[in-house]
Design an enzyme around this catalytic site. Structure first.
Site, PDB file in Angstrom:
ATOM      1  N   SER A  64     -11.114  -0.947  -0.646  1.00  0.00           N
ATOM      2  CA  SER A  64      -9.839  -0.984   0.069  1.00  0.00           C
ATOM      3  C   SER A  64     -10.027  -1.347   1.528  1.00  0.00           C
ATOM      4  O   SER A  64      -9.133  -1.912   2.161  1.00  0.00           O
ATOM      5  CB  SER A  64      -9.156   0.384  -0.015  1.00  0.00           C
ATOM      6  OG  SER A  64      -8.603   0.597  -1.275  1.00  0.00           O
ATOM      7  N   ASN A 121     -13.492   0.557  -7.065  1.00  0.00           N
ATOM      8  CA  ASN A 121     -14.583   1.436  -6.648  1.00  0.00           C
ATOM      9  C   ASN A 121     -15.260   2.153  -7.806  1.00  0.00           C
ATOM     10  O   ASN A 121     -15.725   3.282  -7.664  1.00  0.00           O
ATOM     11  CB  ASN A 121     -14.047   2.484  -5.663  1.00  0.00           C
ATOM     12  CG  ASN A 121     -13.479   1.860  -4.411  1.00  0.00           C
ATOM     13  OD1 ASN A 121     -13.909   0.788  -4.005  1.00  0.00           O
ATOM     14  ND2 ASN A 121     -12.503   2.518  -3.804  1.00  0.00           N
ATOM     15  N   ASP A 168       0.836  -1.191   0.000  1.00  0.00           N
ATOM     16  CA  ASP A 168       0.000   0.000   0.000  1.00  0.00           C
ATOM     17  C   ASP A 168       0.878   1.250   0.000  1.00  0.00           C
ATOM     18  O   ASP A 168       1.999   1.211  -0.522  1.00  0.00           O
ATOM     19  CB  ASP A 168      -0.926  -0.035   1.224  1.00  0.00           C
ATOM     20  CG  ASP A 168      -2.274   0.599   0.956  1.00  0.00           C
ATOM     21  OD1 ASP A 168      -2.321   1.833   0.886  1.00  0.00           O
ATOM     22  OD2 ASP A 168      -3.266  -0.145   0.821  1.00  0.00           O
ATOM     23  N   HIS A 182      -3.791   6.072   3.783  1.00  0.00           N
ATOM     24  CA  HIS A 182      -4.492   4.894   3.285  1.00  0.00           C
ATOM     25  C   HIS A 182      -3.874   3.594   3.792  1.00  0.00           C
ATOM     26  O   HIS A 182      -4.573   2.694   4.280  1.00  0.00           O
ATOM     27  CB  HIS A 182      -4.490   4.934   1.753  1.00  0.00           C
ATOM     28  CG  HIS A 182      -5.314   3.861   1.104  1.00  0.00           C
ATOM     29  ND1 HIS A 182      -4.806   2.618   0.797  1.00  0.00           N
ATOM     30  CD2 HIS A 182      -6.605   3.845   0.688  1.00  0.00           C
ATOM     31  CE1 HIS A 182      -5.742   1.880   0.210  1.00  0.00           C
ATOM     32  NE2 HIS A 182      -6.854   2.614   0.135  1.00  0.00           N
TER      33      HIS A 182
END
Length: 743
Positions: free
Chosen positions: A270, A198, A75, A110
């Protein structure tokens, strides 16, 4: 055009839908919640929107946390100074796949949020991850602008090979790209959990969409997001052509860790993907030998179905369900020592008075073994739950005994023969002490004895052998009917219940010799209890016996010594079993009995008997009990009998007895007890004594009197001390009064 920094590469971007940052170490609530096991816990409450939906509490109640499992988070990096990652070993040395360095600091938030969903600590300071005890391997594949490249992702995957069995990939690519690194990871046994994307599209994005490829080997899980109502989130990509490898998990307004010691609520696939990664870590902790494909398949087949029944193009396999994933899938099985597979949850064991040690082992939890499910996962099974005790005291049992003693018609036939027939009454109405409902009665037992001065012949059906052999056959001319006293029945005839018998005797002066045989299966036409198929065994009961008896009877006192050999073809010492606890397929018992009776006054006698027997050891391959050594048993009884003392034809008996009891013997059980480091089952040989912890003594007072017009009165008082030979068993008492009269 692609940005210059990632030209000629597929662009990777963060795949979250939005964030709301919350200050403070404990998020926004101070309400507490009681977890399974009685733990009051703010972390769980703050994370309950996720953990409750996936039934994670089941794992925590079973002490699972993901401890010892490493999850790679590919990530934007991580904020290692966050209080939720402060435990030693929580954050492992990471890798920056963008520059090849070791700085994995998250400047976007994130990666920190995703890592917290996987494994935030359970410390009462804010939130907790699904696998709160797992370690995180941070791999920075996205820059501070939230973008990266397939090349960086490939470097990150290759770095994680051999370091993390599970990796979480909460990012998406704009199109398909070379899966070479993912192939290498799959071939190395890695489980890859990837966010579906998404865009609200009909199919997952890449890399999640690679899950459908044959080279993925069922080791890539694509994850979509659902809201608090378990509806697919509007932004979430659907399962589409990857439905067979697609799960959904909570992904809307998920609270987790953020930068600068903060917490944030975020939405996106996520957020859903690390929920699945945490679940995979829980499975890996419990069963370290599970392969990536096995873990994925377990999560697939145990998911809660949503949408159209079955695998569908919206929800794929359905909603992650940790509770079901941790429970057995398919039949729990084990193998016998010779390799035959059997179910550990099938079958029952009906113990006898001689084998109640099994009941004792069951009640103390000593019959626990391991069974393997369809994925070869080990589960502890208590075989004691399949062990049934012998019948206890009951009104039905007592009243049935009264009926058998009362409803006997005796006839003297020409030539001196005697015929006795016992009739079975129709069942009594439930809750009624008087009368019987209309129904068909029938013959429950019959016996025929042909007497000559120097010899006799006997034949009978329905457990009447005790009237001719042993104590029941002594002092036959006194009218005391010793055979009607339950305590004086030959204890080893119980191994051949309901048997038909034939006997022959010769007498010379006061001495006699008898020969006899007993066999099951010849009296099935009688209206007797069903003894042919013991409950749960699935087998027909078969047994037979032969015996010889020497006696001396001078009309006032009698003594008999008998030797019997009993062959059981479907049980062991009166116990019957199917499934793992079969003691033996067959057994033979040699019993020696000394019986005596003395007339102490007109219509009054004292009688008793003592029996000893040996059952040679047997080996068995029918279940987990591999052998039983030579078993030695005994039984005794003493009774005072009076006939016609208070009213004509009344019968009174007072007795004390010890039912058949094992006093020496061992059994051996060979069973799975767990899995080794490679996931192969380990076996252990266990030896148990067959001697029970207690000794049952049974007292019984019976009085029966026929009245006019076929009416009768019966009274029974029964006491059992240490019933079933269990030292800690409570005493049983029963008092029954019965009046029967026709209407």
């Amino acid at each position: 055009m692609l940005p210059p920094a990632i030209s000629r590469r597929t662009m990777l971007v963060l795949a979250f839908a939005g964030a709301h940052v919350l200050p403070g170490a404990q998020a926004q609530t101070t309400v507490t919640q009681v977890l399974a096991g009685g733990v009051t816990d703010i972390d769980y409450l703050n994370s309950a929107a996720v953990l409750g939906k996936i039934n994670a509490g089941y794992a925590y109640a079973h002490k699972l946390s993901g401890a010892g499992v490493t999850v790679g988070v590919l990530d934007a990096g991580i904020t290692p100074a966050h209080r939720e990652f402060s435990d030693p070993g929580k954050i492992l040395p990471g890798f920056n796949a963008l520059d090849g360095g070791s700085d994995v600091t998250d400047h976007v938030g994130h990666g920190t949020h995703v890592a917290g969903i996987v494994a935030a600590q359970h410390n009462g300071m804010g939130t907790m991850g699904v696998a709160f005890g797992a370690s995180i391997l941070p791999v920075k594949v996205l820059g501070d602008d939230g973008r990266g490249s397939s090349q960086a992702l490939d470097r990150g995957l290759r770095f994680a090979i051999g370091k993390a069995p599970i990796v979480n990939v909460s990012l998406g690519a704009e199109n398909a790209y070379s899966p070479a690194a993912m192939k290498e990871a799959a071939q190395a046994g890695m489980l890859i959990v990837a966010a579906a994307g998404n865009s609200g599209a009909a199919n997952p994005g890449w890399p999640a969409r690679f899950a459908r490829e044959s080279w993925a080997g069922n080791q890539i899980i694509a994850v979509g997001a659902v809201d608090a109502s378990n509806r697919i989130a509007s932004f979430s990509n659907r399962a589409g052509d990857t439905a067979g490898w697609f799960l959904v998990a909570p992904g809307v307004n998920v609270l987790s860790t953020w930068m600068n010691g903060q917490y944030a609520t975020m939405s996106g696939t996520s957020m859903a993907a690390p929920v699945v990664s945490g679940a995979a870590a829980l499975l890996k902790q419990q069963w370290p030998a599970l392969s990536a494909a096995q873990i994925a398949n377990i999560l697939f087949v145990t998911a809660t179905d949503l949408g159209v029944p079955g695998i569908d193009p919206i929800y794929g396999r359905g909603l992650l369900n940790i509770e079901k994933a941790l429970q057995p899938i398919g039949t729990l099985t084990t193998t016998t020592l010779n390799g035959r597979t059997i179910s550990v949850l099938s079958g029952t064991t009906q113990v006898s008075s001689a084998t109640t040690r099994l009941l004792g082992l069951a009640t103390t939890g000593q019959l626990r073994v391991v069974g393997l499910d369809g994925f070869q996962r080990d589960y502890q099974v208590d075989l004691g739950r399949s062990v049934l005790p012998p019948a206890g005291l009951s009104l039905e049992q007592v009243f049935g005994g009264m009926d058998r003693r009362i409803d006997v018609a005796e006839h003297v036939l020409p030539g001196g023969g005697e015929l006795a027939v016992a009739y079975a009454r129709a069942p009594a109405r439930a809750g009624s002490l008087f009368g019987h409902e209309e129904g068909r009665g029938g013959i429950a037992a019959l016996s025929y004895v042909a007497q000559r001065p120097d010899r006799s012949f006997a034949f009978g059906m329905g457990s009447t052998a005790g009237n001719y052999f042993g104590a029941g056959g002594l002092l036959p001319q006194q009218g005391l009917a010793l055979g009607s006293v339950t305590a004086l029945a030959h204890p080893y005839f119980a191994l051949v219940p309901g048997a038909a018998h034939a006997g022959f005797a010769r007498r010379a002066d006061d001495f006699g010799i008898k020969f006899g045989v007993l066999s099951t299966g010849a009296d099935r036409t009688l209206d007797a209890p069903d003894i042919w198929m013991p409950p749960g065994t699935g087998r027909q009961l078969r047994a037979r016996s032969s015996l010889v008896e020497l006696s001396r009877d001078d009309g006032h006192a009698a003594l008999a010594l008998s030797f019997a050999r009993i062959q059981e073809a479907s049980g062991y010492l009166g116990s019957y079993a199917s499934g793992p606890l079969v003691l033996a397929n067959s057994a033979y018992t040699q019993a020696l009995q000394l019986s005596g009776a003395v007339r102490i006054a007109s219509g009054i006698a004292l009688a008793g008997q003592a029996s000893y027997a040996a059952t040679p050891g047997v080996a068995s391959d029918a279940g987990l009990i591999t052998g039983v050594g030579t078993t030695r048993t005994n039984a005794f009884s003493l009774a005072l009998i009076a006939a016609g003392r208070f009213r004509p034809h009344d019968r009174l008996s007072l007795s004390v007895s010890q039912p058949m009891r094992t006093y020496a013997g061992m059994m051996t059980m060979d069973a799975y007890t767990g899995l080794d480091d490679q996931g192969s089952p380990t076996r252990e040989k266990m030896r148990f004594s067959m001697v029970p912890s207690g000794r049952e003594l049974r007292g019984e007072l019976n009085y029966l009197v026929p009245l006019r017009a076929a009416a009768s009165v019966g009274m029974t008082l029964m006491l059992r001390h240490e019933p079933n030979h269990l030292a800690d068993a409570a005493a049983e008492k029963l008092l029954a009064l019965r009046y029967l009269a026709p209407f």
